[in-house]
Write a protein that holds these residues in place. Structure first.
Motif: not given
Length: 82
Positions: A15-22, A25-27, A30-35
């Motif tokens: 698990l990458d907690p920083q990546g999961k938080a980002v 946040s992106l979603a 309004g930047h939901g294209a990044f899964q």
């Protein structure tokens, strides 16, 4: 002076907690294209003189033994930039 760039990323199975938080946040922004987002480290090693095969081998050793934690991270790239 040339620079050796070392990229270190968390192991894919962890698990990458920083990546999961980002990602969340992106979603929300309004930047939901990044899964999925994964966050790693970029380390720059400045070399005085020429980058020889021996210097690159030493950089690989340093990256594997000192700059990364082999239990949770992988060295994914080592490259020379001028």
């Amino acid at each position: 002076m040339p620079t050796i760039v070392v990229d270190v990323m968390p192991k894919a199975e962890l698990l990458d907690p920083q990546g999961k938080a980002v990602t969340g946040s992106l979603a929300r922004l309004g930047h939901g294209a990044f899964q999925n987002v994964r966050i790693g480290k970029r380390i720059e090693l400045t070399v005085e003189g020429e980058v020889t095969d021996e210097v690159l081998a030493e950089a690989r050793t340093v990256a594997d033994e000192i700059l990364s934690n082999a239990v949770i991270e992988d060295v994914v790239n080592i490259e020379v930039v001028e």
